[in-house]
Design a protein around this motif. Structure first.
Motif, PDB file in Angstrom:
ATOM      1  N   ALA A 355      57.806  87.148  60.829  1.00  0.00           N
ATOM      2  CA  ALA A 355      57.059  87.991  61.765  1.00  0.00           C
ATOM      3  C   ALA A 355      57.909  89.175  62.213  1.00  0.00           C
ATOM      4  CB  ALA A 355      56.617  87.168  62.971  1.00  0.00           C
ATOM      5  N   LEU A 356      59.150  88.902  62.594  1.00  0.00           N
ATOM      6  CA  LEU A 356      60.031  89.981  63.034  1.00  0.00           C
ATOM      7  C   LEU A 356      60.356  90.929  61.892  1.00  0.00           C
ATOM      8  CD1 LEU A 356      62.456  87.820  65.204  1.00  0.00           C
ATOM      9  CD2 LEU A 356      60.817  89.504  66.057  1.00  0.00           C
ATOM     10  N   GLY A 357      60.662  90.361  60.722  1.00  0.00           N
ATOM     11  CA  GLY A 357      61.005  91.204  59.584  1.00  0.00           C
ATOM     12  C   GLY A 357      59.856  92.077  59.135  1.00  0.00           C
ATOM     13  N   ASP A 358      58.656  91.492  59.031  1.00  0.00           N
ATOM     14  CA  ASP A 358      57.488  92.270  58.611  1.00  0.00           C
ATOM     15  C   ASP A 358      57.190  93.391  59.599  1.00  0.00           C
ATOM     16  OD1 ASP A 358      57.269  90.636  56.464  1.00  0.00           O
ATOM     17  OD2 ASP A 358      55.394  89.670  57.061  1.00  0.00           O
ATOM     18  N   SER A 359      57.274  93.079  60.892  1.00  0.00           N
ATOM     19  CA  SER A 359      56.967  94.091  61.896  1.00  0.00           C
ATOM     20  C   SER A 359      57.959  95.247  61.848  1.00  0.00           C
ATOM     21  CB  SER A 359      56.957  93.457  63.286  1.00  0.00           C
ATOM     22  OG  SER A 359      55.953  92.472  63.382  1.00  0.00           O
ATOM     23  N   LEU A 360      59.236  94.916  61.674  1.00  0.00           N
ATOM     24  CA  LEU A 360      60.232  95.982  61.555  1.00  0.00           C
ATOM     25  C   LEU A 360      60.011  96.797  60.283  1.00  0.00           C
ATOM     26  CD1 LEU A 360      63.413  94.017  62.690  1.00  0.00           C
ATOM     27  CD2 LEU A 360      62.276  95.858  63.939  1.00  0.00           C
ATOM     28  N   ALA A 361      59.691  96.120  59.187  1.00  0.00           N
ATOM     29  CA  ALA A 361      59.482  96.825  57.923  1.00  0.00           C
ATOM     30  C   ALA A 361      58.239  97.702  57.962  1.00  0.00           C
ATOM     31  CB  ALA A 361      59.377  95.825  56.778  1.00  0.00           C
ATOM     32  N   TRP A 362      57.246  97.331  58.761  1.00  0.00           N
ATOM     33  CA  TRP A 362      56.008  98.114  58.869  1.00  0.00           C
ATOM     34  C   TRP A 362      56.047  99.113  60.017  1.00  0.00           C
ATOM     35  CZ3 TRP A 362      50.649  96.244  57.268  1.00  0.00           C
ATOM     36  CH2 TRP A 362      50.717  95.543  56.062  1.00  0.00           C
ATOM     37  N   SER A 363      57.140  99.164  60.769  1.00  0.00           N
ATOM     38  CA  SER A 363      57.176  99.973  61.991  1.00  0.00           C
ATOM     39  C   SER A 363      56.978 101.459  61.724  1.00  0.00           C
ATOM     40  CB  SER A 363      58.507  99.747  62.722  1.00  0.00           C
ATOM     41  OG  SER A 363      59.610 100.120  61.895  1.00  0.00           O
ATOM     42  N   GLY A 364      57.374 101.934  60.547  1.00  0.00           N
ATOM     43  CA  GLY A 364      57.236 103.357  60.261  1.00  0.00           C
ATOM     44  C   GLY A 364      55.891 103.754  59.693  1.00  0.00           C
ATOM     45  N   ILE A 365      55.056 102.766  59.321  1.00  0.00           N
ATOM     46  CA  ILE A 365      53.786 103.090  58.673  1.00  0.00           C
ATOM     47  C   ILE A 365      52.874 103.950  59.543  1.00  0.00           C
ATOM     48  CG2 ILE A 365      51.643 102.066  57.799  1.00  0.00           C
ATOM     49  CD1 ILE A 365      53.308  99.870  56.546  1.00  0.00           C
ATOM     50  N   PRO A 366      52.711 103.640  60.853  1.00  0.00           N
ATOM     51  CA  PRO A 366      51.841 104.503  61.666  1.00  0.00           C
ATOM     52  C   PRO A 366      52.338 105.937  61.788  1.00  0.00           C
ATOM     53  CG  PRO A 366      52.185 102.387  62.745  1.00  0.00           C
ATOM     54  CD  PRO A 366      53.140 102.444  61.597  1.00  0.00           C
ATOM     55  N   LEU A 367      53.649 106.153  61.568  1.00  0.00           N
ATOM     56  CA  LEU A 367      54.205 107.492  61.709  1.00  0.00           C
ATOM     57  C   LEU A 367      54.161 108.296  60.414  1.00  0.00           C
ATOM     58  CD1 LEU A 367      57.427 106.616  63.759  1.00  0.00           C
ATOM     59  CD2 LEU A 367      55.251 107.488  64.640  1.00  0.00           C
ATOM     60  N   GLY A 368      53.908 107.636  59.290  1.00  0.00           N
ATOM     61  CA  GLY A 368      53.999 108.319  58.004  1.00  0.00           C
ATOM     62  C   GLY A 368      53.089 109.514  57.887  1.00  0.00           C
ATOM     63  N   GLY A 369      51.798 109.315  58.139  1.00  0.00           N
ATOM     64  CA  GLY A 369      50.856 110.421  58.034  1.00  0.00           C
ATOM     65  C   GLY A 369      51.117 111.505  59.046  1.00  0.00           C
ATOM     66  N   LEU A 370      51.520 111.129  60.265  1.00  0.00           N
ATOM     67  CA  LEU A 370      51.797 112.112  61.311  1.00  0.00           C
ATOM     68  C   LEU A 370      52.960 113.016  60.930  1.00  0.00           C
ATOM     69  CD1 LEU A 370      51.130 113.021  64.241  1.00  0.00           C
ATOM     70  CD2 LEU A 370      52.838 111.357  65.004  1.00  0.00           C
ATOM     71  N   LEU A 371      54.051 112.405  60.481  1.00  0.00           N
ATOM     72  CA  LEU A 371      55.222 113.207  60.098  1.00  0.00           C
ATOM     73  C   LEU A 371      54.941 114.053  58.866  1.00  0.00           C
ATOM     74  CD1 LEU A 371      58.054 110.551  60.615  1.00  0.00           C
ATOM     75  CD2 LEU A 371      57.419 112.440  62.127  1.00  0.00           C
ATOM     76  N   ALA A 372      54.226 113.494  57.894  1.00  0.00           N
ATOM     77  CA  ALA A 372      53.905 114.259  56.694  1.00  0.00           C
ATOM     78  C   ALA A 372      53.004 115.435  57.014  1.00  0.00           C
ATOM     79  CB  ALA A 372      53.242 113.355  55.659  1.00  0.00           C
ATOM     80  N   GLY A 373      52.036 115.239  57.904  1.00  0.00           N
ATOM     81  CA  GLY A 373      51.150 116.334  58.279  1.00  0.00           C
ATOM     82  C   GLY A 373      51.909 117.477  58.929  1.00  0.00           C
ATOM     83  N   ALA A 374      52.828 117.141  59.843  1.00  0.00           N
ATOM     84  CA  ALA A 374      53.623 118.185  60.492  1.00  0.00           C
ATOM     85  C   ALA A 374      54.517 118.899  59.487  1.00  0.00           C
ATOM     86  CB  ALA A 374      54.461 117.561  61.604  1.00  0.00           C
ATOM     87  N   ALA A 375      55.092 118.135  58.544  1.00  0.00           N
ATOM     88  CA  ALA A 375      55.984 118.748  57.562  1.00  0.00           C
ATOM     89  C   ALA A 375      55.229 119.659  56.607  1.00  0.00           C
ATOM     90  CB  ALA A 375      56.711 117.648  56.774  1.00  0.00           C
TER      91      ALA A 375
END
Length: 458
Positions: A355-375
């Motif tokens: 649970a902890l590992g999966d959550s940490l590994a997925w932590s950047g997923i919500p930010l991916g589209g946001l950062l890519a859009g700004a870039a």
């Protein structure tokens, strides 16, 4: 020795197949339902956020509950809860009493239930593999095939149901998938025996141990295993890059290249079908292959080439070929990660650690589209694609130079009393290290060397 039985493994894989298919259909049907009923893209995005945020957060903190109650119970209960919540959305809309805020609440319930539900099915795989006397790599490979098939068939089925029968009907189809997953678990998987667990040192641990002590034990185990920490850190970065690619860079490329949305579907289909093929190969012969070179070769194919091919002007068939090659390489990744995790994490800690590992590994997923859009808005599509490809290549290859990765290929029979490989992977002094499959069959001794804590989303 317990009697060999393939029924639990078949049950886990069947439950994963129907539940994950329901999840993938919902990824198409729920946003479309919101879009056609509200006409608002902003509200559609808010619904997606309300589903994914609880998924990650609840999954992170329910590991101790899964370990205490048992994955079988958590799995069928959360599947029932998901089915009821989806059914409520459909029924309330039919009688015209579904407000937008009530919809957000129900969607949050669905996301919160899916997190521990998916986690529970994942951590039932190694025990089912042991009952079936199947090598861990093969069991993890079969789980990877199931996930890839659901990821390929689910969106296609969701699109077809929505197009032919409407989003309302698709909601009830999703509910049927979740209910079926619950029924499969109840019927095919045996109940947990006993309520006492053993700590990694072999001492008895009472079932009454508190929640925070249980959660802390998961953190301490992760902190003490450099290889798993390195895997999580690397996959967190690649998952962020994959999310940016899938949610923004690929659609922008399809628009700017003139290939249109059809190219998105073709590219994802090529990747998904090839990933299924790769997972099948991994399930069949993965236990005979050295993990480390296969793992990094898979990332080499699945990562940077997808970014770089979109940055140059090439025919669509070339793009599809690169995506297919990347999908085949990606098919080997999760089976290796899954087998590595099953070996290193003791059964009584598996819920918390995963649970902890999966959550940490997925932590950047919500930010991916946001950062890519700004870039993309600041620098344009091609520079961002090139930078993304370079970041993917450096993340996977520079990380692979760290000494922890040598543990990936060390013998798998060296375990703590709880049945897991100790951090560091070395056998105790004076003991040999023999490669042993779950069924108890020994292979050759490996004098020098030895695979879902964090799932990869290419």
């Amino acid at each position: 020795m317990t009697e060999r039985s393939r029924r639990p493994l078949a049950g886990v894989l069947a439950a994963m197949a129907v539940s994950l298919t329901g999840t993938r259909i919902s990824a198409i049907a729920l946003p479309w339902f919101v879009l056609v009923t509200t006409g608002s893209t902003a509200r559609t995005g808010l619904v997606a956020l309300c589903e994914m945020a609880p998924y990650v957060l609840v999954k992170a903190f329910t590991g101790p509950l899964v370990d205490r109650v048992g994955p079988r119970t958590v799995s069928w209960v959360t599947d029932v809860l998901s089915a009821l919540a989806v059914t409520a959305v459909g029924l309330l809309h039919l009688v015209d009493v579904l407000s937008f805020w009530l919809l957000l609440l129900l969607v949050a319930v669905i996301g919160a239930a899916r997190g521990p539900g998916d986690l529970s099915k994942e951590i039932m795989v190694p025990e089912a593999a042991a009952r079936a006397r199947v090598p861990l790599e093969r069991a993890a490979g079969l789980a990877g095939v199931t996930e890839r098939l659901a990821s390929t068939v689910g969106p296609a089925a969701g699109g077809a149901v929505v197009a032919l029968l409407g989003a309302q009907t698709a909601l009830f189809a999703i509910a049927c998938c979740f209910a079926s997953g619950s029924a499969v678990i109840v019927v095919l998987l045996p109940r947990r025996r006993g309520s006492t667990r053993d700590d990694p040192d072999g001492s008895a641990r009472p079932a009454s141990e508190g929640y925070w002590r249980r959660l802390g034990a998961g953190f301490r185990f992760l902190r003490g295993d450099p290889l798993l920490l390195t895997v999580i850190a690397m996959v967190a970065v690649t998952n962020l890059l994959d999310a940016a690619f899938a949610t923004l860079l690929l659609p922008v490329w399809a628009r700017e290249s003139g290939n249109g949305p059809g190219a998105i579907g073709l590219a994802n289909s090529a990747l998904g079908i090839a990933a299924v093929a790769g997972s099948l190969v991994a399930a069949a012969i993965g236990h005979r292959m050295r993990r480390r070179p296969v793992f990094f070769a898979g990332f080499l194919l699945a990562g940077a080439p997808r970014f770089l091919i979109l940055a140059v002007d090439v025919p669509l068939w070339a793009v599809l070929g690169v995506f297919a090659l990347g999908g085949f390489g990606a098919g080997f990744l999760n089976p290796i990660l899954g087998a590595l995790n099953f070996e290193r994490v003791p059964g009584e800690l598996r819920g918390r650690v995963n649970a902890l590992g999966d959550s940490l590994a997925w932590s950047g997923i919500p930010l991916g589209g946001l950062l890519a859009g700004a870039a993309v808005a600041a620098f344009g599509l091609v520079p961002v694609l090139l930078a993304g490809g370079a970041a993917y290549f450096l993340t996977t290859n520079l990380t692979g130079l760290r000494p922890e990765w040598r543990e990936m290929d060390r013998a798998k029979a060296t375990r703590h009393p709880g049945g897991h490989t100790p951090p560091g992977g070395n056998a105790p002094p004076g003991e040999g290290r023999t490669d042993t499959a779950p069924g108890g069959t020994s292979g050759e001794v490996e004098p020098e060397s030895t695979g879902d804590l964090a799932s990869v989303r290419p």
